[in-house]
Design a protein around this motif. Structure first.
Motif, PDB file in Angstrom:
ATOM      1  N   ASN A 174     -55.358  71.964  -0.378  1.00 53.21           N
ATOM      2  CA  ASN A 174     -56.470  71.269   0.282  1.00 53.21           C
ATOM      3  C   ASN A 174     -55.981  70.092   1.116  1.00 53.21           C
ATOM      4  O   ASN A 174     -56.516  69.822   2.206  1.00 53.21           O
ATOM      5  N   ASP A 175     -54.963  69.384   0.632  1.00 56.51           N
ATOM      6  CA  ASP A 175     -54.415  68.262   1.412  1.00 56.51           C
ATOM      7  C   ASP A 175     -53.682  68.765   2.654  1.00 56.51           C
ATOM      8  O   ASP A 175     -53.763  68.151   3.733  1.00 56.51           O
ATOM      9  N   LEU A 176     -52.944  69.857   2.515  1.00 53.55           N
ATOM     10  CA  LEU A 176     -52.194  70.397   3.657  1.00 53.55           C
ATOM     11  C   LEU A 176     -53.126  70.877   4.761  1.00 53.55           C
ATOM     12  O   LEU A 176     -52.852  70.653   5.961  1.00 53.55           O
ATOM     13  N   LEU A 177     -54.219  71.489   4.408  1.00 48.47           N
ATOM     14  CA  LEU A 177     -55.170  71.998   5.404  1.00 48.47           C
ATOM     15  C   LEU A 177     -56.265  70.994   5.731  1.00 48.47           C
ATOM     16  O   LEU A 177     -57.084  71.262   6.619  1.00 48.47           O
ATOM     17  N   GLY A 178     -56.284  69.859   5.040  1.00 47.92           N
ATOM     18  CA  GLY A 178     -57.345  68.875   5.242  1.00 47.92           C
ATOM     19  C   GLY A 178     -56.852  67.552   5.772  1.00 47.92           C
ATOM     20  O   GLY A 178     -56.474  67.416   6.935  1.00 47.92           O
TER      21      GLY A 178
END
Length: 295
Positions: A174-178
């Motif tokens: 989620n952090d990588l895509l967000g």
């Protein structure tokens, strides 16, 4: 009716003589000459009379010199003083004080010592230095040009031990895509922009990198509990992806990662607690048979 008598007037004036062609006009010089001579004679007599009258008046008039009082010496002196030009005042010269050569003095005694800068009460927090790579990380990195080219021990045989929980991997995805999607270190080395910089990871590019489908990724991200989704193919593929990225960037292991390595040296099992069935007797609790990872 009788006719009225004609009015009779006086004798008529003689008619003008007829002018015939070739006649010369009459000259009037003979008639005007005596008149002009008479006028000039009159003017000459008048001017002569005026001159004689002025001479008599001047002779009878008292001299103006008699009325003027005689000049005195004081008056002549004052006139001379007034007529004499006053000399211009000389410019006053201001005497400047003589500058005596001053002997060079010791400047160290006159100058005040500069105050020392006050030390701030807050101490600067030391920057965290990246932990040096272990021999295992160095050998794993090898001659790879990107983190995607790194090969982990046991990766060819699918025996890489899982030392991250499913909940931890969901947080990293989620952090990588967000929120961390625009960071330079999170760029996709397989895709570059025109200026040479790396494009950020998208859901499609991340799925291609780990070798799964978007639907499988959505199912894994929607799972619950700490080890929910452990049976999904996304779990081992995502773990290998982020482990390679950690080794490439030289980051140290987190406290949660070290705890899992201590509790499970051989890695976590691919077992989803949401799909487990446990036979218990009356009065027994299924949670008593599970550890903190739900396995």
């Amino acid at each position: 009716m009788p006719k009225a008598e004609r009015r009779t007037s006086g004798a008529r004036a003689a008619p003008y003589p007829a002018i015939r062609p070739g006649d010369k006009p009459r000259s009037t010089s003979s008639t005007s000459k005596p008149a002009s001579e008479a006028s000039t004679a009159k003017t000459t007599t008048k001017t002569a009379n005026v001159k004689s009258a002025t001479k008599k008046a001047l002779a009878n008039k008292p001299s103006a010199a008699g009325n003027i009082p005689p000049k005195t010496k004081s008056a002549s002196k004052t006139k001379k003083a007034a007529s004499a030009p006053t000399p211009a005042p000389e410019p006053s010269t201001i005497e400047e004080p003589s500058k005596e050569p001053t002997s060079p003095t010791d400047t160290s005694s006159t100058k005040k010592p500069s105050p020392k800068p006050k030390s701030s009460t807050k101490k600067a927090t030391p920057k965290s230095k990246p932990t040096p790579q272990t021999n295992e990380d160095a050998t794993t990195k090898g001659s790879a040009t990107t983190f995607l080219e790194i090969t982990l021990p046991g990766e060819p045989t699918n025996t890489v031990p899982m030392h991250d929980t499913c909940a931890t991997l969901r947080h990293k995805i989620n952090d990588l895509l967000g929120k961390d999607n625009k960071k330079a270190e999170n760029g996709n080395p397989a895709e570059k922009k025109k200026d040479g910089t790396l494009k950020p990871f998208t859901k499609a590019s991340f799925v291609r990198a780990i070798g799964c489908s978007p639907k499988t990724l959505d199912t894994f991200l929607a799972a619950k509990k700490m080890m929910g989704g452990a049976e999904s193919p996304v779990y081992p593929a995502a773990y290998i992806f982020f482990e390679k990225k950690r080794i490439w960037e030289g980051r140290k292991k987190t406290a949660g990662r070290l705890k899992v390595e201590k509790d499970r040296p051989n890695g976590l099992a691919f077992r989803d607690p949401n799909h487990m069935r446990i036979l218990v007797r009356a009065g027994e609790n299924p949670a008593d048979f599970l550890d903190e990872y739900g396995q």
